[in-house]
Motif scaffolding. Structure first.
Motif, short mmCIF file in Angstrom:
data_model
loop_
_atom_site.label_atom_id
_atom_site.label_comp_id
_atom_site.label_asym_id
_atom_site.label_seq_id
_atom_site.Cartn_x
_atom_site.Cartn_y
_atom_site.Cartn_z
N LEU A 74 0.78 -1.16 -0.10
CA LEU A 74 0.03 -0.01 0.08
C LEU A 74 0.77 1.13 0.04
CD1 LEU A 74 -2.80 -0.98 2.45
CD2 LEU A 74 -3.07 -0.93 0.08
N LEU A 75 2.06 1.16 0.65
CA LEU A 75 2.95 2.36 0.67
C LEU A 75 3.56 2.62 -0.70
CD1 LEU A 75 4.34 4.30 2.65
CD2 LEU A 75 6.08 2.90 2.85
N MET A 76 3.80 1.50 -1.49
CA MET A 76 4.52 1.97 -2.52
C MET A 76 3.42 2.47 -3.64
SD MET A 76 7.43 -1.28 -2.81
CE MET A 76 6.25 -2.57 -2.37
N ARG A 124 9.73 4.59 -5.57
CA ARG A 124 11.09 3.96 -5.07
C ARG A 124 11.46 4.47 -3.45
NH1 ARG A 124 12.09 6.35 -10.20
NH2 ARG A 124 12.59 8.23 -9.43
N SER A 125 10.91 5.50 -3.04
CA SER A 125 11.06 5.81 -1.84
C SER A 125 10.43 4.87 -0.67
CB SER A 125 10.83 7.37 -1.39
OG SER A 125 11.34 8.27 -2.22
N GLY A 126 8.99 4.64 -1.11
CA GLY A 126 8.26 3.47 -0.21
C GLY A 126 9.01 2.15 -0.47
N MET A 127 9.58 1.90 -1.43
CA MET A 127 10.14 0.52 -1.58
C MET A 127 11.50 0.62 -0.72
SD MET A 127 11.25 -1.38 -5.07
CE MET A 127 12.26 -0.10 -5.71
N ALA A 128 12.23 1.27 -0.73
CA ALA A 128 13.51 1.35 0.02
C ALA A 128 13.20 1.21 1.54
CB ALA A 128 14.26 2.80 -0.54
N PHE A 145 3.14 10.53 -5.85
CA PHE A 145 4.56 11.27 -6.32
C PHE A 145 5.28 10.37 -7.48
CE2 PHE A 145 4.03 11.73 -1.58
CZ PHE A 145 4.01 13.39 -1.50
N ARG A 146 4.41 9.64 -8.00
CA ARG A 146 4.68 8.96 -9.25
C ARG A 146 6.09 8.03 -9.26
NH1 ARG A 146 0.43 8.53 -11.29
NH2 ARG A 146 1.55 7.70 -13.22
N GLY A 147 6.99 7.85 -10.05
CA GLY A 147 8.36 6.93 -9.64
C GLY A 147 9.06 7.39 -8.26
N THR A 148 9.13 8.64 -7.87
CA THR A 148 9.87 8.89 -6.73
C THR A 148 9.37 8.32 -5.64
OG1 THR A 148 10.69 10.96 -7.97
CG2 THR A 148 11.03 10.94 -5.35
N THR A 184 14.26 3.95 10.31
CA THR A 184 14.07 5.00 10.59
C THR A 184 14.80 6.26 9.84
OG1 THR A 184 13.63 4.56 12.93
CG2 THR A 184 14.29 6.85 12.66
N SER A 185 16.25 5.71 9.61
CA SER A 185 17.17 6.62 8.68
C SER A 185 16.61 6.73 7.17
CB SER A 185 18.42 5.73 8.67
OG SER A 185 19.19 5.95 9.97
N LEU A 186 15.90 5.63 6.75
CA LEU A 186 15.34 5.72 5.39
C LEU A 186 14.18 6.69 5.35
CD1 LEU A 186 16.13 2.32 4.04
CD2 LEU A 186 16.98 4.41 3.19
N PHE A 187 13.33 6.34 6.33
CA PHE A 187 12.13 7.27 6.51
C PHE A 187 12.49 8.77 6.44
CE2 PHE A 187 9.53 10.21 8.93
CZ PHE A 187 8.22 9.85 8.38
N TRP A 188 13.60 9.38 7.26
CA TRP A 188 13.88 10.65 7.18
C TRP A 188 14.64 11.08 6.02
CZ3 TRP A 188 11.24 13.53 10.29
CH2 TRP A 188 10.93 12.84 11.35
N LEU A 189 15.40 9.92 5.37
CA LEU A 189 16.03 10.39 3.85
C LEU A 189 15.34 10.28 2.72
CD1 LEU A 189 19.55 8.67 5.10
CD2 LEU A 189 18.89 11.34 4.69
N GLN A 190 14.37 9.44 2.99
CA GLN A 190 13.60 9.08 1.62
C GLN A 190 12.27 9.50 1.58
OE1 GLN A 190 14.68 7.56 -1.35
NE2 GLN A 190 16.83 7.78 -0.40
N VAL A 191 11.46 8.92 2.67
CA VAL A 191 10.09 9.18 2.72
C VAL A 191 9.72 10.54 3.17
CG1 VAL A 191 7.80 8.44 3.57
CG2 VAL A 191 9.63 6.67 3.22
N PHE A 192 10.28 11.08 4.12
CA PHE A 192 9.88 12.43 4.82
C PHE A 192 10.24 13.74 3.74
CE2 PHE A 192 11.06 16.47 7.11
CZ PHE A 192 10.02 16.53 7.58
N PRO A 193 11.19 13.62 2.85
CA PRO A 193 11.24 14.58 2.01
C PRO A 193 10.30 14.85 1.12
CG PRO A 193 13.34 13.53 2.10
CD PRO A 193 12.45 12.80 2.94
N LEU A 194 9.47 13.75 0.72
CA LEU A 194 8.27 14.01 -0.19
C LEU A 194 7.10 14.88 0.51
CD1 LEU A 194 8.35 10.39 -1.69
CD2 LEU A 194 9.22 12.49 -2.52
#
Length: 483
Positions: free
Chosen positions: A321-323, A336-340, A330-333, A376-386
């Protein structure tokens, strides 16, 4: 088996990752609605008497709208909480139990989240930690140092949040007096009496504010079920051991086992008064069962495995669901963020489940701890910027820069200012004057929902996400009135 005692460097490595997570995006994230905005507004207006407001004004964080400057005290208090948790905890519960508890605490999502808010919640967590551990220490070995520790924590915490703290310092000791085998020792401590003295002293010195601004958590600020759900999700990587620990402690508390009484009282009372210090009780309970899992004849292995398997299966569907949601928004970005984020958490949790069946300490402890820390790191680096790129204040100010008008007044639909919103802060920083009432002349720029009646003819539709994670459309209009 004392694995973490022999491999303490892994705890140190987890501590480093935890510290990094506390700083990630703290300097980028805009001021949050609610407590952070209240602190900045009061500091900018010159108010004093509240330590959070005074710090924001003195350091210049309020005038500069510096996210890192506003949140740095919270990070410092959280680091202090971890140090106190370790130093006092190892005396009370033993080095092995406290190392496992510390690892769980640093790996929870809640600790990192509190560090990203320049509110009093992190302060309260640390001070409640000190007081609760002081009460337990006095219960085990009464002495003047622990008495002073508890009294200091009571006074400071009531100064920050009178309602939650007063309830905590009444209910927690009273519960131990009645259900702990040596609970009557706390009568010598008189914590409830000193809590009353603290309230009176603060009242007489004008330091008592029953609904003090500057916090998101606490009695009356958040719905209880939301707080309880957030606390449970915070311990998600260790959910199996948390569930087994609750079941085991409830059974043993009926037999008046000291450990179970202490940890259950900590968790239940903090949940009732909505204190963020509940994270410490959960970490202790969970960490002890992580350690006990590798001892011979651990009785709750099936509970741990079942919950962790269900958690693994459930998160797989959440990840899908997240992906998909990220792709549609946000389309492809976004995909990819949700997948990472999802892949790292799921794979490490899968490794932990394999370790549960193979009784592999490295897979279990390493998998669960790194699932929490790296996710947690990936949330702040990948998901949160969106999310940050769609926040109302950022989108509106960017759009105003493109319009390029010299007029300063901006009419805002008041429904977009609930929270309170940080939008007026950033409009003022951009040289605008936000107003909410229509006078003789409607300002040249109007912000509001699509059905707002005062829009002008030229309209741009902005896709935004509020600080409460609600997506919507905001219209920015300018030019002549539409006929």
């Amino acid at each position: 088996m004392d694995y973490l005692v022999r491999n303490w460097t892994f705890v140190a490595f987890a501590g480093l990752l935890c510290l990094i997570n506390l700083f990630l995006m703290s300097d980028v994230a805009l001021i949050w609605a609610g407590a952070e905005t209240q602190i900045v507004e009061r500091a900018q207006s010159g108010e004093s008497g509240l330590v959070l407001v005074d710090l924001a004004r003195i350091t210049g964080a309020a005038d500069n709208l510096s996210g890192l400057g506003l949140r740095l005290p919270s990070i410092i208090w959280l680091v202090l909480a971890l140090v106190v948790f370790y130093l006092l905890g190892k005396r009370l519960f033993g080095i092995n139990t406290i190392l496992h508890g510390l690892l769980v605490l640093m790996s929870t999502f809640g600790l990192s989240t509190l560090g990203h808010f320049g509110s009093g919640d992190a302060w309260l967590l640390a001070i409640h930690f000190i007081g609760i551990l002081g009460v337990i220490a006095f219960l085990k070995k009464p002495g003047a140092p622990y008495r002073l520790l508890v009294y200091g924590a009571i006074l400071l915490s009531i100064w920050l949040d009178p309602v939650s703290s007063l309830l905590l310092w009444i209910l927690f000791p009273v519960a131990l007096v009645f259900i702990h085998p040596q609970g009557r020792r706390l009568i010598q401590l008189h914590p409830w009496f000193f809590a009353g003295v603290s309230v009176l002293a603060l009242y007489l010195t004008d330091g008592l504010n029953w609904l003090a601004p500057g916090q998101y958590l606490g009695w009356g600020r958040t719905a209880w079920w939301i707080f309880a759900l957030g606390v449970t999700l915070s311990a998600l990587p260790f959910l199996g051991f948390f569930g087994a620990g609750l079941w085991d402690s409830i059974q043993k508390a009926r037999k008046r086992e000291e450990w179970s009484i202490l940890v259950l009282s900590w968790i239940v009372i903090c949940l009732l008064v909505q204190s963020p210090a509940v994270l410490g009780g959960i970490a202790l309970l969970t960490g002890k069962h992580v350690s006990d899992y590798f001892r011979k004849n651990y009785p709750h292995g099936n509970i741990v495995k079942t919950i962790m398997l269900l958690h693994l299966i459930g998160f797989f569907f959440v990840a899908m669901l997240l992906m998909l949601g990220g792709f549609f928004e946000f389309r492809g970005t976004g995909f990819r963020s949700g997948m990472a984020f999802s892949a790292v958490y799921w794979m490490l949790s899968f490794a932990a489940v394999i370790g549960l069946y193979g009784y592999n300490w490295r897979f279990v402890v390493g998998g669960m701890a790194l699932a929490g820390l790296l996710a947690t790191s990936l949330f702040w680096l990948q998901v949160f910027p969106l999310w940050e790129g769609r926040r109302v204040s950022r989108v509106v100010v960017d759009q105003l820069d493109q319009i390029g008008t010299d007029r300063t007044d901006v009419l805002i639909d008041s429904t977009w200012l609930s929270g309170p919103s940080s939008l007026p802060l950033y409009l003022k920083e951009a040289g605008k004057n936000p107003v909410t009432e229509v006078g003789a002349n409607v300002p040249e720029i109007v912000l509001g929902s699509p059905d707002y009646p005062n829009h002008r003819s030229q309209q741009d539709t902005l896709k935004v996400v509020t600080d409460q994670l609600r997506s919507g459309q905001l219209i920015i209009s300018y030019g002549p009135f539409s006929q």
